[in-house]
Design an enzyme around this catalytic site. Structure first.
Site, mmCIF file in Angstrom:
data_model
loop_
_atom_site.group_PDB
_atom_site.id
_atom_site.type_symbol
_atom_site.label_atom_id
_atom_site.label_comp_id
_atom_site.label_asym_id
_atom_site.label_seq_id
_atom_site.Cartn_x
_atom_site.Cartn_y
_atom_site.Cartn_z
ATOM 1 N N ARG A 169 1.905 1.482 -10.387
ATOM 2 C CA ARG A 169 2.343 0.933 -11.790
ATOM 3 C C ARG A 169 2.500 -0.449 -11.796
ATOM 4 O O ARG A 169 2.005 -1.041 -13.131
ATOM 5 C CB ARG A 169 3.794 1.749 -12.312
ATOM 6 C CG ARG A 169 4.923 1.092 -11.234
ATOM 7 C CD ARG A 169 6.151 2.250 -11.576
ATOM 8 N NE ARG A 169 5.878 3.578 -10.725
ATOM 9 C CZ ARG A 169 6.619 4.645 -10.781
ATOM 10 N NH1 ARG A 169 7.789 4.543 -11.712
ATOM 11 N NH2 ARG A 169 6.235 5.747 -10.370
ATOM 12 N N LYS B 272 6.203 5.050 3.848
ATOM 13 C CA LYS B 272 6.110 6.437 3.541
ATOM 14 C C LYS B 272 6.146 7.223 4.860
ATOM 15 O O LYS B 272 6.113 6.577 6.013
ATOM 16 C CB LYS B 272 4.764 6.737 3.347
ATOM 17 C CG LYS B 272 4.536 6.476 1.561
ATOM 18 C CD LYS B 272 2.746 7.000 1.192
ATOM 19 C CE LYS B 272 2.706 6.689 -0.295
ATOM 20 N NZ LYS B 272 3.395 7.466 -1.090
#
Ligand code: BES
Ligand code: MN
Ligand code: ZN
Length: 507
Positions: free
Chosen positions: A361, A286
């Protein structure tokens, strides 16, 4: 932290005495206290106070006037406006929560340590519900996180104080009902405050092991059962998702399970919470700006476990509960999972990891598939700070809801409405699932930019089979949630805890 009293509130020598009044268009707002009414009349006549929502009116009662008996003994008296009568039940509940938050916010500014709040008489709610919501507002609004700040610094910064002792007066409403509501409200709010505490702890303190510690402690002092799976057990079970995400971290992963049993005949509800204790993005790193907020990536896990804390205290009947929190960091160590790597989940499905930052996920998929296989729940709800896209879609005002079952979705929408944590449902469908097709594996873990929140949910859907399932994307609401008197403007909101508890109470 909260006591209930029947003594005349006007005769109590507390730091702050609070009355709540409803706004009325023509007349002066009604108040239960004769001496407060006098002061209120002056303020109302002067046009300074109408009882509008959020409006407050503070006064210092004149020194006791001998033996007339009508003197106020509190150091300060606060009148808080509730606003006009609200149309629906959810609105009336929220009105009281906000008024509680407003009252405690004022107490903080005044550094009042002991607050006596008088439950308003006519709220349009039952006594227990009114007490519940007011107490929620008081306790949630009183939240501070000062663990890492020295007291002295606090004073120099003029940080608001915190109420140390709340006293509630039933306002003439049925006492037993008020007590019941007060306890429910405090329990729910304290659980949400615990979730805020977990989230506020930095990544070097709230590690995967802390979820295990929390679960074990809770089980030790309650009827809950706690099981903790470590890396070896995960490898044995084939949880390739959690293991892959964990590869780049030096801290071992944990899958922490809490069980609450009421009987075989009762339905079982399974809760799953994303417990990503720090999300650097992994090799798909990120950007630096704002990365510190990724310590909050465990808010789903916090919501699920603190809801279980309230369940352990309240012991609802008629429902079995299982809560799973897959916990790990997402780091970019030398062994980190790489873009293009293919992993195998618990249910055998293979995934091409295209972006290591779509890690939530991956850990949830294993927890969902394993939990459903092992506990055969009647319904499953997962909570996760899953996508930045949900913030683009819904802002910080509503949690994204996706479900394969309309009944479950409706129940959640209602629970959210009733507890002041609104949700908004987004669709699922084949078109979206198709975006996850991989050239080389069963799935890939990202579906491109369009509909990012939906494709993330579509990924999870691959792991729940036909079980009734709902997914709550709390990335927009878990922190910097809609500013309200009882929700801090900055930092974690504790969202999800009370939504789940409301749902469980009405199951
Ligand atoms: N934890 C983040 C989601 C997130 C982003 C929460 C911003 C709160 C604020 C999640 O693991 C993530 O990184 N999601 C990616 C998915 C993408 C790579 C498909 C995202 O939303 O950018
Ligand atoms: Mn991520
Ligand atoms: Zn994440």
């Amino acid at each position: 932290m909260m006591k209930l009293t029947v003594k005349d509130p006007d005769g109590e020598a507390v730091d702050l005495l609070v009355y709540f009044v409803t706004e009325s268009s023509e007349n002066m707002p009604a108040c239960q206290s004769v001496p407060v009414k006098k002061a209120l009349k002056q303020a109302w006549k002067a046009g300074d106070f109408s009882g509008r929502a959020g409006q407050v009116f503070l006064f210092y009662p004149p020194a006791a006037t001998g033996n007339r008996g009508a003197a106020l003994r509190a150091g300060r008296v606060l009148v808080v406006g509730l606003g006009g009568p609200e149309e629906d039940r959810a609105g009336r509940r929220e009105q009281l929560r906000r008024a509680g938050g407003t009252a405690v916010g004022q107490a903080g500014k005044l550094q009042a340590a002991v607050m006596l709040a008088v439950l308003p008489g006519s709220t349009g709610l039952d006594a227990d519900e009114a007490a519940e919501c007011l107490c929620e507002g008081l306790v949630l609004g009183n939240y501070r996180f000062a663990r890492y700040k020295h007291k002295k610094t606090d004073r120099e910064d003029e940080q608001p104080g915190q109420v140390e002792q709340f006293v509630l007066h039933d306002g003439g409403l049925p006492h037993a009902a008020v007590r019941r509501g007060m306890e429910r409200g405090c329990r729910a709010a304290l659980a949400a405050c615990t979730a805020r505490d977990m989230a506020n702890e930095p990544g070097n303190s709230w590690t995967p092991d802390r979820f295990a510690g929390f679960g074990r402690d809770l089980a030790r002092r309650s009827v809950l059962k706690c099981t903790v799976l470590g890396k070896a057990a995960m490898a044995e079970l084939g949880m390739g998702g959690i293991l892959a995400v964990n590869q780049g971290s030096v801290l071992p992963p944990r899958l922490v399970i809490l069980e609450y049993r009421t009987g075989k005949k009762n339905p079982t509800l399974m809760l799953v919470g994303k417990g990503l204790t720090f999300d650097s993005g992994g090799l798909s790193l990120k950007p630096a700006a704002g990365m510190e907020a990724m310590k909050y990536d465990m808010c789903g896990g916090a919501a699920v476990f603190t809801a279980m804390q309230a369940v352990a205290e309240e012991r609802p009947t008629g429902v079995n509960l299982v809560a799973l929190v897959p916990a790990t960091e997402n780091m970019c160590g030398a062994r980190a999972v790489k873009p293009g790597d293919i992993i195998t989940h618990y249910n055998g499905k293979t995934t091409e990891v295209v972006n290591t930052d779509a890690e939530g996920r991956l850990i949830l998929a294993d927890a969902l598939a394993y939990g459903i296989d092992r506990f055969k729940p009647d319904a499953v709800i997962d909570l996760a700070t899953l996508t930045g896209a949900v913030i683009i879609g819904l802002g910080h005002h509503r949690t994204g809801l996706l479900a394969n079952n309309d009944g479950l979705a409706e129940r959640l929408l209602l629970a959210g409405e009733l507890c002041g944590e609104p949700l908004w449902r987004l669709p699922l469908g084949k078109e979206y699932s198709k975006q996850l097709k991989s050239e080389i594996a069963d799935l890939k873990n990202v579906g491109g930019r369009p509909a990012g929140t939906i494709t993330a949910a579509a990924y999870l859907q691959e792991f729940v089979g036909d079980t009734a399932w709902a997914h709550l994307d709390i990335a927009g609401t878990a922190w910097d949630f809609t500013k309200k008197s009882y929700v801090p403007e900055k930092g974690p909101s504790g969202v999800g805890t009370r939504t789940l508890l409301t749902l469980i109470r009405n199951w």
